[in-house]
Design a protein around this motif. Structure first.
Motif, PDB file in Angstrom:
ATOM      1  N   SER A  16      -3.949   2.341  18.898  1.00 42.00           N
ATOM      2  CA  SER A  16      -5.283   1.800  18.612  1.00 42.00           C
ATOM      3  C   SER A  16      -5.502   0.542  19.444  1.00 42.00           C
ATOM      4  CB  SER A  16      -5.425   1.479  17.122  1.00 42.00           C
ATOM      5  OG  SER A  16      -4.899   0.207  16.820  1.00 42.00           O
ATOM      6  N   ASP A  17      -6.720   0.033  19.408  1.00 38.99           N
ATOM      7  CA  ASP A  17      -7.038  -1.192  20.129  1.00 38.99           C
ATOM      8  C   ASP A  17      -6.312  -2.397  19.541  1.00 38.99           C
ATOM      9  OD1 ASP A  17      -8.729   0.242  21.762  1.00 38.99           O
ATOM     10  OD2 ASP A  17     -10.531  -0.215  20.579  1.00 38.99           O
ATOM     11  N   TYR A  18      -5.894  -2.292  18.288  1.00 38.70           N
ATOM     12  CA  TYR A  18      -5.240  -3.407  17.610  1.00 38.70           C
ATOM     13  C   TYR A  18      -3.725  -3.422  17.834  1.00 38.70           C
ATOM     14  CZ  TYR A  18      -9.702  -3.263  15.201  1.00 38.70           C
ATOM     15  OH  TYR A  18     -11.050  -3.238  14.907  1.00 38.70           O
ATOM     16  N   GLY A  19      -3.200  -2.316  18.333  1.00 43.34           N
ATOM     17  CA  GLY A  19      -1.761  -2.190  18.525  1.00 43.34           C
ATOM     18  C   GLY A  19      -1.350  -0.745  18.333  1.00 43.34           C
ATOM     19  N   VAL A  20      -0.231  -0.531  17.658  1.00 49.69           N
ATOM     20  CA  VAL A  20       0.197   0.839  17.347  1.00 49.69           C
ATOM     21  C   VAL A  20       0.534   0.914  15.865  1.00 49.69           C
ATOM     22  CG1 VAL A  20       1.091   1.214  19.671  1.00 49.69           C
ATOM     23  CG2 VAL A  20       2.640   0.405  17.882  1.00 49.69           C
ATOM     24  N   PHE A  21       0.372   2.114  15.316  1.00 49.00           N
ATOM     25  CA  PHE A  21       0.721   2.325  13.918  1.00 49.00           C
ATOM     26  C   PHE A  21       2.037   3.098  13.849  1.00 49.00           C
ATOM     27  CE2 PHE A  21      -3.707   1.291  13.594  1.00 49.00           C
ATOM     28  CZ  PHE A  21      -3.773   0.563  12.404  1.00 49.00           C
ATOM     29  N   PRO A  33       1.030  -5.230  15.704  1.00 49.68           N
ATOM     30  CA  PRO A  33      -0.040  -5.799  16.527  1.00 49.68           C
ATOM     31  C   PRO A  33       0.228  -5.673  18.020  1.00 49.68           C
ATOM     32  CG  PRO A  33       0.443  -7.230  14.679  1.00 49.68           C
ATOM     33  CD  PRO A  33       1.510  -6.171  14.684  1.00 49.68           C
ATOM     34  N   ARG A  34      -0.856  -5.585  18.778  1.00 48.68           N
ATOM     35  CA  ARG A  34      -0.776  -5.302  20.207  1.00 48.68           C
ATOM     36  C   ARG A  34       0.133  -6.274  20.952  1.00 48.68           C
ATOM     37  NH1 ARG A  34      -6.382  -4.978  23.286  1.00 48.68           N
ATOM     38  NH2 ARG A  34      -6.406  -7.159  22.563  1.00 48.68           N
ATOM     39  N   LYS A  35       0.121  -7.566  20.589  1.00 46.20           N
ATOM     40  CA  LYS A  35       0.910  -8.551  21.341  1.00 46.20           C
ATOM     41  C   LYS A  35       2.421  -8.341  21.206  1.00 46.20           C
ATOM     42  CE  LYS A  35       0.675 -12.146  17.737  1.00 46.20           C
ATOM     43  NZ  LYS A  35       0.293 -13.561  17.489  1.00 46.20           N
ATOM     44  N   TYR A  36       2.825  -7.517  20.220  1.00 52.76           N
ATOM     45  CA  TYR A  36       4.248  -7.249  20.041  1.00 52.76           C
ATOM     46  C   TYR A  36       4.667  -5.879  20.571  1.00 52.76           C
ATOM     47  CZ  TYR A  36       3.632 -11.015  16.641  1.00 52.76           C
ATOM     48  OH  TYR A  36       3.306 -12.199  16.028  1.00 52.76           O
TER      49      TYR A  36
END
Length: 279
Positions: A16-21, A33-36
């Motif tokens: 997702s745009d927010y990161g991965v699930f 979260p995306r930054k990680y």
């Protein structure tokens, strides 16, 4: 099994745009979260992540390295104090709370404290406590004399240091058993010197005699080799000088010299000890 407050290896199930699930089993999909998110991550990738509740009480994953996990003791620094309590740096973006009712003494910003990490029964958030007695067993441990154990030094006393043994029991490391610099919060390998009638555990940093001599022999031979085969630290050397160089008692040091002498590896002279040349 997915464990909150621990590291888990989880599979990516959605981008997702927010990161991965991630597949959190009974906890459903957990956001990393995306930054990680490591470069190259795709659906099906397995990632090593730490799980905790964020400031909005949402279960979240991170690839940051926590300094301690749920159910562990650790030495952590206070980075802030406010109306909620004290906050500790434990390696994650969200600091770890020590509520006021879990502070044995008021915590001060900038200082380090040994804490236990627990999970609040009502909020399920991870938190910390300096009231260590609540998390150390009151029952005496079943130890054998000179059993090797793990130690965490928690505080300094007039007698020496109070220590948690194997993350479970209290013990005391007396001053006369310490021959090197130690500090509160340090983890060490120690040995059970004695279990008192009241269940208290007396500790030492010195291994059993034979093991101590074996370890020290190598150090003495290296010391001689590094000093052109000679040392003033003979069998009549000052105990403090021996402690300063080898971090052991004079008794152990003399026993070691005797062993090396009998093995023909050193000579013991009036001015010190000498390394014998190999024939």
């Amino acid at each position: 099994m997915v464990r909150i407050g621990h590291y888990n290896r989880l599979s990516v199930v959605r981008l997702s745009d927010y990161g991965v699930f991630l597949d959190g089993g009974k906890f459903g999909h957990i956001l990393l979260p995306r930054k990680y998110v490591p470069a190259g991550t795709e659906i099906g990738s397995e990632l090593e992540v730490f799980l905790y509740f964020d400031s909005e009480d949402q279960l979240i994953a991170t690839t940051q390295e926590a300094k301690a996990c749920l159910g562990e003791f650790a030495l952590l620094q206070v980075v802030d104090v406010n109306q909620a309590g004290a906050f500790l740096d434990w390696g994650l973006d969200k600091d770890l709370l020590v509520p006021y009712n879990q502070q044995k003494v008021p915590l001060e910003k900038g200082r380090h404290y040994v804490v236990y990490i627990y999970q609040d029964r009502h909020t399920e958030r991870l938190a910390a406590s300096t009231k260590l007695d609540r998390f150390v067993s009151e029952r005496p441990g079943r130890f054998k004399r000179m059993q090797k154990v793990d130690l965490l030094l928690t505080n300094k006393t007039d007698l020496g240091f109070k220590a948690i043994v194997n993350d479970s029991y209290w013990g005391v490391l007396y001053h006369n058993e310490i021959f090197r610099d130690v500090r509160v919060g340090q983890r060490l390998t120690g040995y059970v010197k004695w279990v008192r009638d009241d269940g208290g555990v007396d500790l030492t940093l010195n291994p059993p005699a034979a093991e101590a001599v074996d370890q020290l022999e190598e150090q003495v031979l290296k010391h001689l080799a590094d000093n052109n085969g000679f040392s003033h630290l003979g069998d009549k050397a000052d105990p403090d000088a021996i402690k300063r160089v080898f971090k052991v008692s004079k008794k152990v040091y003399k026993r070691t010299l005797g062993s090396l002498f009998k093995a023909g590896k050193i000579s013991i002279d009036s001015d010190g000890i000498r390394l014998k040349e190999k024939n």
